[in-house]
Write an enzyme that holds these catalytic residues in place. Structure first.
Site, PDB file in Angstrom:
ATOM      1  N   ASP A   1       3.687   9.312  -1.682  1.00  0.00           N
ATOM      2  CA  ASP A   1       2.532   8.563  -1.182  1.00  0.00           C
ATOM      3  C   ASP A   1       2.238   7.394  -2.113  1.00  0.00           C
ATOM      4  O   ASP A   1       2.375   7.545  -3.334  1.00  0.00           O
ATOM      5  CB  ASP A   1       1.298   9.482  -1.137  1.00  0.00           C
TER       6      ASP A   1
ATOM      7  N   HIS B   1       0.818  -1.224   0.000  1.00  0.00           N
ATOM      8  CA  HIS B   1       0.000   0.000   0.000  1.00  0.00           C
ATOM      9  C   HIS B   1       0.848   1.268   0.000  1.00  0.00           C
ATOM     10  O   HIS B   1       0.304   2.362  -0.012  1.00  0.00           O
ATOM     11  CB  HIS B   1      -0.936   0.002   1.219  1.00  0.00           C
TER      12      HIS B   1
HETATM   13  O1  F6P Z   1      -0.480   3.658   4.118  1.00  0.00           O
HETATM   14  C1  F6P Z   1      -0.094   2.503   4.764  1.00  0.00           C
HETATM   15  C2  F6P Z   1      -0.929   2.247   5.984  1.00  0.00           C
HETATM   16  O2  F6P Z   1      -0.571   1.022   6.550  1.00  0.00           O
HETATM   17  C3  F6P Z   1      -2.393   2.268   5.658  1.00  0.00           C
HETATM   18  O3  F6P Z   1      -2.829   1.036   5.158  1.00  0.00           O
HETATM   19  C4  F6P Z   1      -2.994   2.679   6.963  1.00  0.00           C
HETATM   20  O4  F6P Z   1      -4.203   3.327   6.822  1.00  0.00           O
HETATM   21  C5  F6P Z   1      -1.979   3.626   7.517  1.00  0.00           C
HETATM   22  O5  F6P Z   1      -0.738   3.245   6.966  1.00  0.00           O
HETATM   23  C6  F6P Z   1      -2.063   3.665   9.024  1.00  0.00           C
HETATM   24  O6  F6P Z   1      -0.963   3.192   9.663  1.00  0.00           O
HETATM   25  P1  F6P Z   1      -0.958   2.605  11.142  1.00  0.00           P
HETATM   26  O7  F6P Z   1      -1.639   1.269  11.073  1.00  0.00           O
HETATM   27  O8  F6P Z   1       0.486   2.487  11.459  1.00  0.00           O
HETATM   28  O9  F6P Z   1      -1.684   3.559  12.014  1.00  0.00           O
END
Ligand code: F6P
Length: 529
Positions: A411, A203
């Protein structure tokens, strides 16, 4: 996650146990091997292949409430089709985590989650995942922390998750692993004998070899990708970077775009840009015009135009440069003083990680300083809010904004950009200012694309957006909507799974000694002397 324990504890032990999906724990010898002495795995129709999703965060249903976002809804939709299992971290740290996952059943989806110890959390999540992988994948080599014990913790947690998941797998399950927390999961599962189709979707961005190779244990991590049948990225650029990394490290060889041969295994590599459910989001935005917070915000603006930014508090989002750009815009366009308000909604994130703590201080200071130097008694130019705002209110705020400022330094995709577009009024749409370094820029090239490091150019883009004629705004918006409509989140989900399911059995190297009842391979019998 207390809810998971509560729900599970409420059940009599037998019922709780029956929720688990007939664990395949005992390797068994195949009774009648085929003529070749090897048994080929039966390929069953997609409708009978259960989907197993693995992600660090798992949206375990709580109290029947549904706070799920578009991505979660799409994945749940895919899980519902053939029944499914969603596996990952519970979000909890405990002193002595039980080895087995806690299970919650919701319709035909089983949610299975594991607790972590504090040490696991520190090393795997706050450590290697978010202080090494995250900065490197976002091209921030200046922020990389290399700690051997964190690397070990990352592999240790992946091993433990694989061991626990293995107990829940069935032979025809199709496994879809998500994100940078679980890169080595497939290779750990393979070591345990798992022969299922396994796909991986990243992602976040994947950088080119010169940047990626700053990762500790780079070769080991890259090689571990080889255990997947399909590896997906948001953009063709990320996919190309990844394939170049493999080639540069002599890990297998490219057999054409999107195909990589590693020993006897052929891995598919592709771009699968994640989309949103534009119809649902558009309707939510229209309905949110009546949302109380949206109405209060509108009233508080007076006649001023709204510029909005919504991001997790993360150094990859370019908040410092964005506030500077806004400041630069006001200084170069004094006519706009007291005629615009910039609202930046930024929930705090990963506050255990030192780089994030430092950033929290810096951005708060910068917002305060900007208001102090630019503001008037009756005008606060920047409203900086460290709070989570509900999805529906956000949709309404996007709809009433004249500009969406989405200017990350890097991003993977950035769904805020897509949601901002989907929320607009067709007759009077706002303008999206989008970083060319967000994955979304590949599809939304009718936004005003900017280099977020160039604060003067970003300031000029704000001025241009505020003065853009209505015809141009409508034209740009309509083109972007067309793109979004042609690639919804449901299409993303189906596209990835169709590609994974179509990986040929030969290319997955499935001609193995294989037990048809369980899923575990058995070592070939040693011939008698
Ligand atoms: O963008 C990567 C990601 O893992 C997303 O899937 C998720 O919304 C975001 O980072 C949030 O991160 P964390 O789980 O570390 O709060």
């Amino acid at each position: 996650m207390a809810d998971i324990a509560e729900v599970t504890q409420d059940l009599p032990p037998t019922a709780a146990a029956s929720r688990a999906e007939e664990p395949n724990t005992v390797p068994r010898m195949a009774k009648s091997p085929s003529r070749s002495g090897r048994e080929r795995r039966q390929v069953c129709p997609a409708s009978q292949q259960r989907l197993v999703v693995v992600s660090n965060r798992v949206p375990v249903p709580k109290d029947g409430s549904n706070k799920a976002g578009g991505l979660t809804v799409a994945l749940e939709g895919a899980l519902k089709q053939s029944g499914g299992l969603w596996f990952g971290w519970s979000g909890e740290t405990v002193e002595n985590p039980p080895g087995e996952a806690k299970m919650v059943q919701s319709g035909n989806i089983t949610f299975a989650v594991l607790d972590l110890t504090k040490q696991d959390y520190d090393e795997y999540y706050a450590g290697f995942a978010n202080r090494a992988l995250w900065p490197v994948c976002h091209y921030r080599l200046d922020l990389v922390q290399i700690e051997r014990h964190e690397l070990d913790g990352y592999f240790r947690v992946n091993h433990a998750f694989a061991a626990s998941l293995a107990l829940l797998l069935r032979p025809n399950d199709v496994i879809w692993v998500h994100d940078y927390h679980f890169i080595p999961l497939a290779s750990e599962l393979r070591k345990l004998g798992c022969k299922n189709r396994i796909g991986f979707f990243l992602h976040i961005p994947w950088p080119p070899p010169d940047v990626a190779s700053a990762l500790p244990a780079y070769g080991r991590l890259l090689s571990s990708f080889g255990a997947y049948d399909l590896v997906g990225f948001h953009t063709p650029q990320d996919a190309e970077n990844f394939q170049q990394c493999l080639t540069r490290e002599n890990i297998g060889s490219s057999v054409g775009p999107g195909e990589h041969q590693i020993d006897s295994h052929r891995m598919r590599i592709g771009a699968f840009p994640v989309g949103i459910d534009i119809d649902t989001f558009g309707k939510m935005a229209a309905a949110a015009e009546d949302n109380a917070l949206v109405r209060r915000t509108l009233t508080s603006l007076g006649n001023r135009d709204l510029i909005i930014g919504v991001d997790r508090l993360d150094y990859s989002k370019g908040l410092k440069q964005r506030i500077e750009a806004f400041s630069c815009f006001i200084k170069s366009n004094p006519d706009f003083r007291n005629r615009v308000t910039y609202i930046q909604i930024t929930p705090k994130s990963r506050s255990d990680v030192p780089e994030y703590q430092q950033m929290q201080r810096e951005i708060a200071e910068q917002a305060g300083w900007t208001n102090g130097s630019l503001g008037e008694v009756d005008w606060t130019p920047v409203r900086y809010v460290n709070r989570t705002v509900g999805h529906s209110a956000l949709a309404g705020l996007y709809r009433m904004s004249r500009i969406g400022l989405v200017t990350p330094l890097r991003d993977g995709m950035n769904l805020v950009a897509k949601e901002f577009v989907a929320a607009q009024r067709p007759e009077d749409p706002g303008v999206l200012i989008l970083s060319r370094f967000a994955g979304a820029a590949h599809e939304l090239d009718c936004a005003i694309l900017v280099n977020p490091y160039d604060t003067e150019a970003c300031g000029a883009a704000i001025a241009r957006a505020l003065q853009m004629p209505i015809e141009e705004r409508r034209e740009r918006w309509a083109t972007m909507m067309e793109r979004l409509r042609s690639n919804t989140v449901q299409a993303w989900c189906q596209g990835f799974l169709a590609s994974l399911r179509s990986v040929s059995v030969e290319s997955t190297g499935l001609f193995i000694e294989h037990d048809t009842r369980t899923n575990w391979s058995v070592p070939p019998e040693t011939p008698s002397p």
